[in-house]
Motif scaffolding. Structure first.
Motif, PDB file in Angstrom:
ATOM      1  N   MET A   1       0.844  -1.189   0.000  1.00  0.00           N
ATOM      2  CA  MET A   1       0.000   0.000   0.000  1.00  0.00           C
ATOM      3  C   MET A   1       0.878   1.238   0.000  1.00  0.00           C
ATOM      4  O   MET A   1       1.954   1.254   0.600  1.00  0.00           O
ATOM      5  N   ARG A   2       0.371   2.284  -0.638  1.00  0.00           N
ATOM      6  CA  ARG A   2       1.167   3.499  -0.798  1.00  0.00           C
ATOM      7  C   ARG A   2       0.496   4.669  -0.074  1.00  0.00           C
ATOM      8  O   ARG A   2      -0.695   4.921  -0.269  1.00  0.00           O
ATOM      9  N   MET A   3       1.282   5.371   0.734  1.00  0.00           N
ATOM     10  CA  MET A   3       0.770   6.443   1.575  1.00  0.00           C
ATOM     11  C   MET A   3       1.492   7.745   1.285  1.00  0.00           C
ATOM     12  O   MET A   3       2.707   7.766   1.071  1.00  0.00           O
ATOM     13  N   LEU A   4       0.737   8.845   1.324  1.00  0.00           N
ATOM     14  CA  LEU A   4       1.305  10.183   1.253  1.00  0.00           C
ATOM     15  C   LEU A   4       1.185  10.825   2.630  1.00  0.00           C
ATOM     16  O   LEU A   4       0.081  10.931   3.172  1.00  0.00           O
ATOM     17  N   PRO A  44      -0.518   7.569  -7.779  1.00  0.00           N
ATOM     18  CA  PRO A  44      -1.639   6.912  -7.091  1.00  0.00           C
ATOM     19  C   PRO A  44      -1.282   6.587  -5.642  1.00  0.00           C
ATOM     20  O   PRO A  44      -0.205   6.040  -5.362  1.00  0.00           O
ATOM     21  N   PHE A  45      -2.166   6.913  -4.711  1.00  0.00           N
ATOM     22  CA  PHE A  45      -1.974   6.606  -3.303  1.00  0.00           C
ATOM     23  C   PHE A  45      -3.210   5.901  -2.774  1.00  0.00           C
ATOM     24  O   PHE A  45      -4.330   6.136  -3.239  1.00  0.00           O
ATOM     25  N   ASP A  46      -2.986   5.030  -1.787  1.00  0.00           N
ATOM     26  CA  ASP A  46      -4.092   4.349  -1.122  1.00  0.00           C
ATOM     27  C   ASP A  46      -4.643   5.160   0.035  1.00  0.00           C
ATOM     28  O   ASP A  46      -5.757   4.915   0.494  1.00  0.00           O
ATOM     29  N   LEU A  47      -3.849   6.130   0.512  1.00  0.00           N
ATOM     30  CA  LEU A  47      -4.244   6.924   1.678  1.00  0.00           C
ATOM     31  C   LEU A  47      -3.334   8.132   1.772  1.00  0.00           C
ATOM     32  O   LEU A  47      -2.153   8.066   1.415  1.00  0.00           O
TER      33      LEU A  47
END
Length: 227
Positions: A1-4, A44-47
């Motif tokens: 998962m990718r987070m900012l 693209p981010f998941d959150l």
């Protein structure tokens, strides 16, 4: 998962990045609103974890502009402000949850995972409720054939109510459905989501799809149409 992670305090930002990287997340960091806006629109981010007090562009401004422009990733706002009105403003702008500083990292991580799980949604059927059409598989909502842009948590709130038309659903039940964790969360969060839904689904005020039952909760007032 990718987070900012959007936080201007470099020490806190680094602490958050290390914690979530150790938990298996891919993390991108931004120290101001301008950099955050670029990253959110380009990748693209998941959150996204978004501090409200940012230089260049405020966190509140970011949330509003992202939602206005159709970015639907889950948004968890971080704020040192204790006044409830600030939290309401963030939720009204389009955020899905909030955490007030100082916070415990395990709680923050649990909320982050809950947001991502809810954003994944469920796969069911389609439903028609008067002029509203809900596609539970595609997670889309239309009114008289025109798509209504909803965030993940607006959709989840509507879908839960629509699956129980005519029943009174309490704020506590909605909070449990949306967040999974029994934290001391203000019930006003649900009031904000319902308010956002009413404005999007019923801008003219003639449909009234969601009724408030004083002291009890909310009722989805539209009956499902028979196939």
């Amino acid at each position: 998962m990718r987070m900012l992670i959007v936080e201007d305090d470099a020490q806190l930002r680094g602490q958050l990045a290390r914690h979530f990287q150790a938990a298996g997340w891919r993390v991108e960091e931004a120290g101001d609103g301008r950099e955050a806006d670029y990253l959110a629109r380009e990748y693209p981010f998941d959150l996204a974890l978004v501090d409200l007090g940012l230089p260049q562009r405020s966190g509140m401004e970011l949330v509003r502009s992202w939602r206005r422009d159709g970015l639907t990733l889950p948004l968890l706002i971080l704020t040192a402000r204790s006044d409830w009105q600030d939290k309401v403003e963030g939720l009204e702008a389009g955020a899905d949850d909030y955490v007030t500083k100082p916070f415990h990292l395990p709680e923050l991580e649990a909320r982050a995972h809950a947001l991502v799980r809810r954003a994944a949604g469920r796969a069911d059927d389609r439903g028609e409720f008067g002029p509203l059409q809900i596609d539970f598989r595609a997670h889309t909502v239309s009114r008289e054939g025109e798509l209504v842009e909803l965030t993940h948590f607006e959709y989840e709130t509507l879908a839960y109510l629509a699956c129980r038309p005519g029943e009174v659903v309490s704020r506590a039940e909605l909070i449990e459905h949306l967040y999974d964790q029994d934290y001391d969360r203000d019930s006003n969060v649900i009031e904000v989501f319902v308010g956002r839904l009413r404005r999007k689904l019923d801008p003219d005020g003639d449909l009234k799809p969601i009724e408030t039952v004083r002291g009890a909760g909310y009722r989805f007032a539209l009956a499902p149409q028979s196939p």
